[in-house]
Design a protein around this motif. Structure first.
Motif, PDB file in Angstrom:
ATOM      1  N   PHE A 131       0.848  -1.186   0.000  1.00 42.56           N
ATOM      2  CA  PHE A 131       0.000   0.000   0.000  1.00 42.56           C
ATOM      3  C   PHE A 131       0.895   1.251   0.000  1.00 42.56           C
ATOM      4  N   PRO A 132       1.297   1.720  -1.167  1.00 48.18           N
ATOM      5  CA  PRO A 132       2.258   2.834  -1.239  1.00 48.18           C
ATOM      6  C   PRO A 132       1.733   4.161  -0.725  1.00 48.18           C
ATOM      7  N   LEU A 133       0.405   4.308  -0.556  1.00 47.96           N
ATOM      8  CA  LEU A 133      -0.163   5.544  -0.031  1.00 47.96           C
ATOM      9  C   LEU A 133      -0.532   5.431   1.453  1.00 47.96           C
ATOM     10  N   LEU A 134      -0.154   4.336   2.083  1.00 49.15           N
ATOM     11  CA  LEU A 134      -0.469   4.111   3.492  1.00 49.15           C
ATOM     12  C   LEU A 134       0.144   5.215   4.361  1.00 49.15           C
ATOM     13  N   GLU A 135      -0.643   5.694   5.329  1.00 47.09           N
ATOM     14  CA  GLU A 135      -0.174   6.749   6.219  1.00 47.09           C
ATOM     15  C   GLU A 135       0.002   6.276   7.658  1.00 47.09           C
ATOM     16  N   GLU A 136      -0.787   5.282   8.079  1.00 47.07           N
ATOM     17  CA  GLU A 136      -0.686   4.764   9.441  1.00 47.07           C
ATOM     18  C   GLU A 136      -0.594   3.248   9.392  1.00 47.07           C
ATOM     19  N   LEU A 151       7.649 -12.052  14.743  1.00 51.71           N
ATOM     20  CA  LEU A 151       7.373 -10.736  14.185  1.00 51.71           C
ATOM     21  C   LEU A 151       8.644 -10.256  13.494  1.00 51.71           C
ATOM     22  N   ARG A 152       8.554 -10.024  12.187  1.00 49.78           N
ATOM     23  CA  ARG A 152       9.745  -9.646  11.425  1.00 49.78           C
ATOM     24  C   ARG A 152       9.458  -8.402  10.581  1.00 49.78           C
ATOM     25  N   LEU A 153      10.511  -7.668  10.298  1.00 52.95           N
ATOM     26  CA  LEU A 153      10.422  -6.472   9.456  1.00 52.95           C
ATOM     27  C   LEU A 153      11.751  -6.298   8.751  1.00 52.95           C
ATOM     28  N   ARG A 154      11.683  -5.949   7.459  1.00 52.06           N
ATOM     29  CA  ARG A 154      12.874  -5.599   6.699  1.00 52.06           C
ATOM     30  C   ARG A 154      12.897  -4.084   6.482  1.00 52.06           C
ATOM     31  N   PRO A 155      14.061  -3.500   6.299  1.00 50.11           N
ATOM     32  CA  PRO A 155      14.096  -2.055   6.010  1.00 50.11           C
ATOM     33  C   PRO A 155      13.246  -1.739   4.784  1.00 50.11           C
ATOM     34  N   VAL A 156      12.451  -0.679   4.879  1.00 51.33           N
ATOM     35  CA  VAL A 156      11.546  -0.319   3.788  1.00 51.33           C
ATOM     36  C   VAL A 156      11.741   1.143   3.413  1.00 51.33           C
ATOM     37  N   LYS A 157      11.319   1.453   2.210  1.00 52.24           N
ATOM     38  CA  LYS A 157      11.251   2.835   1.758  1.00 52.24           C
ATOM     39  C   LYS A 157       9.807   3.138   1.451  1.00 52.24           C
ATOM     40  N   HIS A 158       9.268   4.142   2.137  1.00 49.21           N
ATOM     41  CA  HIS A 158       7.855   4.475   1.977  1.00 49.21           C
ATOM     42  C   HIS A 158       7.700   5.980   2.098  1.00 49.21           C
ATOM     43  N   GLU A 159       7.128   6.593   1.091  1.00 49.60           N
ATOM     44  CA  GLU A 159       7.081   8.056   1.027  1.00 49.60           C
ATOM     45  C   GLU A 159       5.986   8.682   1.878  1.00 49.60           C
ATOM     46  N   HIS A 160       4.945   7.931   2.215  1.00 45.04           N
ATOM     47  CA  HIS A 160       3.761   8.552   2.827  1.00 45.04           C
ATOM     48  C   HIS A 160       3.486   8.138   4.272  1.00 45.04           C
ATOM     49  N   LEU A 161       4.188   7.156   4.781  1.00 43.55           N
ATOM     50  CA  LEU A 161       3.893   6.663   6.124  1.00 43.55           C
ATOM     51  C   LEU A 161       4.192   7.722   7.169  1.00 43.55           C
ATOM     52  N   ARG A 162       3.158   8.114   7.924  1.00 47.22           N
ATOM     53  CA  ARG A 162       3.294   9.154   8.950  1.00 47.22           C
ATOM     54  C   ARG A 162       3.337   8.580  10.357  1.00 47.22           C
ATOM     55  N   GLU A 183      13.682   4.119   5.158  1.00 49.20           N
ATOM     56  CA  GLU A 183      13.559   5.481   4.642  1.00 49.20           C
ATOM     57  C   GLU A 183      12.088   5.876   4.713  1.00 49.20           C
ATOM     58  N   LEU A 184      11.761   6.692   5.715  1.00 54.76           N
ATOM     59  CA  LEU A 184      10.389   7.109   5.968  1.00 54.76           C
ATOM     60  C   LEU A 184      10.367   8.626   6.135  1.00 54.76           C
ATOM     61  N   PRO A 185      10.501   9.359   5.059  1.00 58.29           N
ATOM     62  CA  PRO A 185      10.650  10.822   5.155  1.00 58.29           C
ATOM     63  C   PRO A 185       9.443  11.542   5.723  1.00 58.29           C
ATOM     64  N   ALA A 186       8.254  10.932   5.675  1.00 59.94           N
ATOM     65  CA  ALA A 186       7.043  11.590   6.170  1.00 59.94           C
ATOM     66  C   ALA A 186       6.728  11.217   7.616  1.00 59.94           C
ATOM     67  N   LEU A 187       7.525  10.363   8.240  1.00 57.46           N
ATOM     68  CA  LEU A 187       7.181   9.831   9.560  1.00 57.46           C
ATOM     69  C   LEU A 187       7.115  10.928  10.610  1.00 57.46           C
ATOM     70  N   GLU A 188       5.964  11.006  11.304  1.00 58.40           N
ATOM     71  CA  GLU A 188       5.742  11.997  12.351  1.00 58.40           C
ATOM     72  C   GLU A 188       5.610  11.359  13.732  1.00 58.40           C
ATOM     73  N   ARG A 189       5.141  10.113  13.779  1.00 58.32           N
ATOM     74  CA  ARG A 189       4.927   9.437  15.063  1.00 58.32           C
ATOM     75  C   ARG A 189       5.520   8.034  14.992  1.00 58.32           C
ATOM     76  N   LEU A 190       6.384   7.738  15.947  1.00 53.14           N
ATOM     77  CA  LEU A 190       6.988   6.411  16.060  1.00 53.14           C
ATOM     78  C   LEU A 190       6.822   5.925  17.483  1.00 53.14           C
ATOM     79  N   GLU A 191       6.225   4.755  17.619  1.00 55.53           N
ATOM     80  CA  GLU A 191       5.998   4.188  18.953  1.00 55.53           C
ATOM     81  C   GLU A 191       6.434   2.731  18.958  1.00 55.53           C
ATOM     82  N   LEU A 192       7.374   2.414  19.837  1.00 52.38           N
ATOM     83  CA  LEU A 192       7.904   1.059  19.953  1.00 52.38           C
ATOM     84  C   LEU A 192       7.724   0.570  21.384  1.00 52.38           C
TER      85      LEU A 192
END
Length: 324
Positions: A131-136, A151-162, A183-192
């Motif tokens: 979902f390239p337009l995903l925001e959340e 639970l696994r995750l690979r590094p991603v590049k996403h232009e819209h994820l906030r 690479e998440l240039p639009a990221l505004e909120r990160l919670e881990l």
């Protein structure tokens, strides 16, 4: 889960209230909300006949998927627990049918139905990429509790994820490092929610370095590094981290924060620019909580300081808010 602080579950996604799809064979036309008015929550319930593939088929039959803005996946199994993988494959296969999707949350499951440490997860990277337009995007689940359900995750590049929120009783260090390498240039909120080693939580303070330096996510306004059994160490690193200067809100809650972390906060960089500092579920002494309040509240900072419970200074045992 344990602890005195109540952990509020998700109630909205992309500003839309949750609405669980009714499991009726013949839904009444007009009885369902508009497709773009709610965050659609899919739950297989307790009837064995409602497998996820059947629930998914019904959802795509009765709802105009082209208008759906937010999607929440609740319990995806009937009977015995099963991994998320097959359910996620269905979602990804139909990604083109959801051009308006902006929010996706995987595993909105209450503890009464399944403890967070029992949720069998998978590599969630394809869900972000589909979902390239995903925001959340949010995920709930643990690390290496099951060999076939990490639970696994690979590094991603996403232009819209906030917004990126990873809720776990044990977040693998590999997942945290993948976030830091994304690479998440639009990221505004990160919670881990980092969790504990017993349930797969292997992240170290060094794993947090890429997004503590402030350069990785330049638009970040909220940072949550929570639910950790090494909370004092994390707070010590955050106290001098460049990222803090650009934040509006900071959450260091749900973990084992004690007086050592409190001292690091007050002797580190100024925090008076924050709108809110969340330290709920802590093990600090009354003297240190009072000092934090005196230092920040006169500057308009809302400080959340609900303790984990009755704190016995002679009892060194501390616990995180969410583990099992």
């Amino acid at each position: 889960m344990s602890g005195a602080v109540e952990i509020n579950p998700y109630e909205q996604l992309c500003g839309l209230p949750f609405f669980t799809l009714p499991l009726d064979e013949d839904p009444v036309p007009g009885a369902l909300p508009e497709p773009d008015a709610v965050a659609w929550r899919l739950d297989c319930g307790y009837e064995e006949e409602w497998t996820f593939d059947k629930v998914w088929q019904r959802f795509t039959d009765v709802v105009d998927t082209e208008r759906v803005r937010a999607l929440v996946i609740g319990p995806w199994w009937t009977g015995d627990y099963s991994g998320l993988g097959p359910a996620m494959e269905l979602i990804i296969a139909d990604a083109a049918r959801f051009p308006a999707l902006r929010g996706l949350f995987l595993a909105d499951v209450e503890g009464e139905r399944c403890e967070i440490s029992w949720l069998r997860m998978t590599d969630v990277t394809p869900a972000i990429e589909a979902f390239p337009l995903l925001e959340e995007f949010g995920v709930q689940g643990c690390g290496d509790t099951y060999e076939d359900g990490d639970l696994r995750l690979r590094p991603v590049k996403h232009e819209h994820l906030r917004v990126l929120r990873l809720e776990s009783g044990g977040l693998p260090g590999s997942v945290v490092r993948a976030v830091g390498a994304s690479e998440l240039p639009a990221l505004e909120r990160l919670e881990l929610w980092l969790g504990v080693e017993e349930y797969g939580g292997s992240a170290t303070v060094a794993d947090l370095a890429p997004f503590l330096d402030g350069g990785r996510f330049p638009r970040l306004r909220h940072l949550g590094l929570q639910n950790s059994e090494i909370q004092d160490e994390i707070v010590g690193a955050v106290a001098s981290a460049p990222v803090v200067a650009g934040l509006e809100t900071l959450a260091l809650s749900m973990g084992t924060l004690g007086d050592e972390g409190a001292e690091a906060l007050l002797t580190g960089q100024p925090l008076t620019h924050l709108k809110e500092l969340d330290l709920d579920h802590h093990f600090m002494s009354p003297a240190w909580t009072a000092r934090i309040q005196e230092a920040l509240e006169p500057h308009g900072v809302r400080v959340r300081l609900e303790p984990a419970g009755d704190i016995d200074e002679d009892d060194e045992w501390r616990y995180v808010a969410v583990s099992e």
